[in-house]
Design an enzyme around this catalytic site. Structure first.
Site, PDB file in Angstrom:
ATOM      1  N   LYS A 181       0.323  -2.433  14.687  1.00 12.61           N
ATOM      2  CA  LYS A 181       1.563  -3.035  15.172  1.00 12.61           C
ATOM      3  C   LYS A 181       2.385  -1.953  15.873  1.00 12.61           C
ATOM      4  CE  LYS A 181       5.334  -5.941  13.332  1.00 12.61           C
ATOM      5  NZ  LYS A 181       4.787  -7.283  13.591  1.00 12.61           N
ATOM      6  N   SER A 227      10.239 -10.552  23.118  1.00 11.76           N
ATOM      7  CA  SER A 227       9.623  -9.592  22.203  1.00 11.76           C
ATOM      8  C   SER A 227       9.196  -8.335  22.945  1.00 11.76           C
ATOM      9  CB  SER A 227       8.403 -10.227  21.536  1.00 11.76           C
ATOM     10  OG  SER A 227       7.689  -9.277  20.784  1.00 11.76           O
ATOM     11  N   ALA A 228       9.410  -7.199  22.316  1.00 11.34           N
ATOM     12  CA  ALA A 228       8.945  -5.919  22.859  1.00 11.34           C
ATOM     13  C   ALA A 228       7.732  -5.408  22.087  1.00 11.34           C
ATOM     14  CB  ALA A 228      10.071  -4.888  22.811  1.00 11.34           C
ATOM     15  N   VAL A 260       0.825  -1.204   0.000  1.00  6.46           N
ATOM     16  CA  VAL A 260       0.000   0.000   0.000  1.00  6.46           C
ATOM     17  C   VAL A 260       0.862   1.256   0.000  1.00  6.46           C
ATOM     18  CG1 VAL A 260      -1.858  -1.191   1.231  1.00  6.46           C
ATOM     19  CG2 VAL A 260      -0.205   0.165   2.518  1.00  6.46           C
TER      20      VAL A 260
END
Length: 333
Positions: free
Chosen positions: A175, A205-206, A116
């Protein structure tokens, strides 16, 4: 794994009540991983988000525009779940990569294979007018290396801001992973929203999901500064290193590990088209159907470490304050 007694999990970033400096040796730990864990993480978060919109009367009649959706295996479960509840939803799934064939041939699902830009976003808005749009974004560009750089993240977040501005959705799930302090470039802006934590994210994971419901006013933006980045890193490391490695002993469930405890509180909010004698029975039904769909084996609680006193996680950091490190958490996914 050590044990703990908890009333509820941390559902949102702002609820994390402690922090911990990063320890470099964590990078050498062998991560425990389930099959299709990435799809499971996305499915649980999006099921929670869309169920919240259903509860507020926003979901029915909407078009879900999902940008960065491939492979999208988990989306078939979401589509079938809400279809069986009688929700009238259209799905537009957009990604430059190809989608899982499991999504082919569904009248309410449109698959678009392209990336996009601003011009294409305007064409989507025109095409879908006057439908109400729910935006989900999982855009993730990497210009080099295995993980996105700070420049990649800033580019993605600028694009997400443009998505909100042009599509004018009624709600969005974006996200969100804060850049690391040692990779800082400059202050930037993200939409105001609730920063939802994700069960079954990678070990360090952060990443979070930024959830927003819009009530007609212009998009509110939040400025992210370098001091914010340091706060994010320390709190997320505490969550991943300490909290997520606990077994919740007062949690009456086949698997008492923290991520299952977190999942339980998400799934208890989900509507079903059948009745259950207890909330536990409903959550078990949903978990089993999700795991079966994703071909994830059912597991029991990992062996716990001996701990003579079962105690709640303290709101004060009992770890040494002299553990400063210049190295950042490297869980990007």
């Amino acid at each position: 794994m050590d044990v703990v007694s908890l009333d509820k999990p941390f559902m949102y970033f702002e609820e994390i009540d402690n922090e911990l400096d990063y320890e470099p040796e964590s990078a050498n730990e062998v991560a425990k991983k389930l099959p299709y864990q990435g799809q499971l993480k996305l499915l649980l978060g999006e099921l929670f988000f869309l169920s919240k919109l259903q509860r507020h009367g926003i979901l029915d009649g909407a078009t879900v525009v999902y940008i960065g959706s491939a492979p999208g295996t988990h989306i078939r479960y979401l589509r079938d779940h809400f279809y069986n509840l009688g929700m009238i939803i259209k799905w537009m799934l957009i990604d430059g990569r190809h989608h899982d064939p499991i999504l082919n041939g569904l009248r309410d699902v449109t698959l678009v294979t392209r990336f996009v830009d601003e011009e294409y976003l305007r064409s989507i808005k025109k095409q879908l007018h006057p439908s109400k749009i729910i935006l989900i974004s999982d855009v993730r560009s990497k210009r080099g290396g295995n993980e996105p750089s700070t420049a990649d993240l800033l580019s993605n977040y600028a694009l997400q801001n443009v998505m909100i501005s042009i599509l004018n959705p009624v709600a969005s799930s974006l996200k969100w992973r804060c850049p690391f302090p040692d990779q800082w470039i400059k202050d930037f802006y993200i939409p105001h929203g609730n920063k939802m934590l994700q069960p079954f994210a990678p070990s360090y994971s952060a990443e979070m999901r930024l959830l927003s419901i819009y009530t007609g006013e212009n998009m509110r933006l939040t400025r992210v500064t370098k001091s914010d980045v340091v706060n994010y890193e320390k709190k997320m490391y505490y969550l991943n290193k300490i909290v997520r490695n606990k077994v919740v002993v007062n949690f009456d469930y086949p698997n008492q590990e923290y991520d299952y405890f977190h999942m339980y509180f998400m799934l208890r909010t989900v509507y079903c088209n059948k009745t259950f004698p207890t909330t536990k029975a409903k959550v078990l039904f949903l978990q089993q159907s999700i795991f079966r769909f994703l071909n994830i084996p059912t597991t029991s609680t990992e062996k716990v470490s001996h701990e003579p006193i079962q105690r709640k996680i303290s709101s004060k950091n009992s770890m040494s304050k002299n553990r400063n490190s210049k190295r950042s958490v490297r869980g990007n996914k």
